[in-house]
Design a protein around this motif. Sequence first.
Motif, mmCIF file in Angstrom:
data_model
loop_
_atom_site.group_PDB
_atom_site.id
_atom_site.type_symbol
_atom_site.label_atom_id
_atom_site.label_comp_id
_atom_site.label_asym_id
_atom_site.label_seq_id
_atom_site.Cartn_x
_atom_site.Cartn_y
_atom_site.Cartn_z
ATOM 1 N N LYS A 88 -20.800 41.543 4.700
ATOM 2 C CA LYS A 88 -21.135 41.028 3.474
ATOM 3 C C LYS A 88 -20.152 40.930 2.399
ATOM 4 O O LYS A 88 -19.759 40.162 1.601
ATOM 5 N N ASP A 89 -19.715 42.395 2.261
ATOM 6 C CA ASP A 89 -18.727 42.450 1.228
ATOM 7 C C ASP A 89 -17.276 41.509 1.467
ATOM 8 O O ASP A 89 -16.774 41.042 0.534
ATOM 9 N N LEU A 121 -13.457 37.052 0.160
ATOM 10 C CA LEU A 121 -13.202 35.725 0.667
ATOM 11 C C LEU A 121 -13.584 34.596 -0.271
ATOM 12 O O LEU A 121 -12.997 33.697 -0.502
ATOM 13 N N ARG A 122 -15.072 34.739 -0.511
ATOM 14 C CA ARG A 122 -15.564 33.535 -1.394
ATOM 15 C C ARG A 122 -14.938 33.667 -2.580
ATOM 16 O O ARG A 122 -14.420 32.282 -3.196
ATOM 17 N N ILE A 148 -18.324 30.110 4.989
ATOM 18 C CA ILE A 148 -18.995 30.888 4.024
ATOM 19 C C ILE A 148 -19.525 30.043 2.970
ATOM 20 O O ILE A 148 -18.530 29.473 2.459
ATOM 21 N N GLY A 149 -20.697 29.966 2.613
ATOM 22 C CA GLY A 149 -21.553 29.168 1.551
ATOM 23 C C GLY A 149 -21.084 29.814 0.350
ATOM 24 O O GLY A 149 -20.322 30.541 -0.025
ATOM 25 N N GLN A 182 -8.940 26.300 1.392
ATOM 26 C CA GLN A 182 -10.150 27.236 1.240
ATOM 27 C C GLN A 182 -10.365 27.571 2.958
ATOM 28 O O GLN A 182 -11.220 28.392 3.367
ATOM 29 N N GLU A 183 -9.201 27.386 3.780
ATOM 30 C CA GLU A 183 -9.224 28.053 4.930
ATOM 31 C C GLU A 183 -8.894 29.315 5.109
ATOM 32 O O GLU A 183 -8.054 29.699 4.201
ATOM 33 N N VAL A 184 -9.464 30.126 5.906
ATOM 34 C CA VAL A 184 -9.137 31.569 6.113
ATOM 35 C C VAL A 184 -9.026 31.844 7.465
ATOM 36 O O VAL A 184 -9.242 31.109 8.342
ATOM 37 N N ALA A 185 -8.261 32.911 7.724
ATOM 38 C CA ALA A 185 -7.836 33.439 9.065
ATOM 39 C C ALA A 185 -9.050 33.590 10.116
ATOM 40 O O ALA A 185 -9.112 33.186 11.177
ATOM 41 N N SER A 186 -10.313 34.174 9.514
ATOM 42 C CA SER A 186 -11.324 34.694 10.194
ATOM 43 C C SER A 186 -12.578 34.741 9.211
ATOM 44 O O SER A 186 -12.347 35.513 8.298
ATOM 45 N N VAL A 187 -13.705 34.238 9.408
ATOM 46 C CA VAL A 187 -14.834 34.463 8.654
ATOM 47 C C VAL A 187 -15.413 35.523 9.590
ATOM 48 O O VAL A 187 -15.999 35.174 10.712
ATOM 49 N N PRO A 188 -16.273 36.652 9.049
ATOM 50 C CA PRO A 188 -17.079 37.619 9.794
ATOM 51 C C PRO A 188 -18.358 36.861 9.976
ATOM 52 O O PRO A 188 -19.099 36.689 8.981
ATOM 53 N N ALA A 189 -18.688 36.293 11.210
ATOM 54 C CA ALA A 189 -19.988 35.635 11.436
ATOM 55 C C ALA A 189 -20.920 36.716 11.595
ATOM 56 O O ALA A 189 -20.920 37.720 12.406
#
Length: 193
Positions: free
Chosen positions: A4-5, A10-11, A133-134, A164-171
Amino acid sequence: MSPKDLKAALRKERLALRDAMPLEVRIEASLSMADHAGDVIALDPGHVVSGFWPIRSEADIRPLMVRLKDRGARLCLPVIIDKNTILFRELVDGVAVVQTGFGTTGPGPDAPEIDPDIMLVPLSAFDSVGHRIGYGAGYYDRAIDRLRRKGHMPRLIGIAFDCQEVASVPAEPHDVALDAVLTESGFRHFRAE
């Protein structure tokens, strides 16, 4: 750092990059999106496509929505009903749009509610496998879940700028992955149509 953090960081980072784009650059990038996807997004006449009116520094997909309508799509926009719920109301020529909450614009309460077959989803950040990430309120995740529980499986196309692309989003388990993403550089599929 918790998922979450990390998402919040990232957001904030990616929205700051988007906000820093000059208006002219955002307009040109938005028009490029329409050029890239106007004929690429697979749809049959009568398919319902949910778009959105841009808020803050979002891409302006109204030119894309016009192209999809010209190909036979029915259009709708999300409308915030309460702190947990968005519905989709049909966007029809000649019918006024109104302020619908959270800075959004959409058809008024007299417009029919319809379920989208294709959802153009605004977002804060995305990665190369379709995680997104919304804006943190979970509106789209809940709307997609509600549609799926009704047996409706809309195709999910993220709308973002390249920055807005990142290496990885924590799903996380509740997160819904995208089927594709559209940026000013082109249209990328993550899952087969």
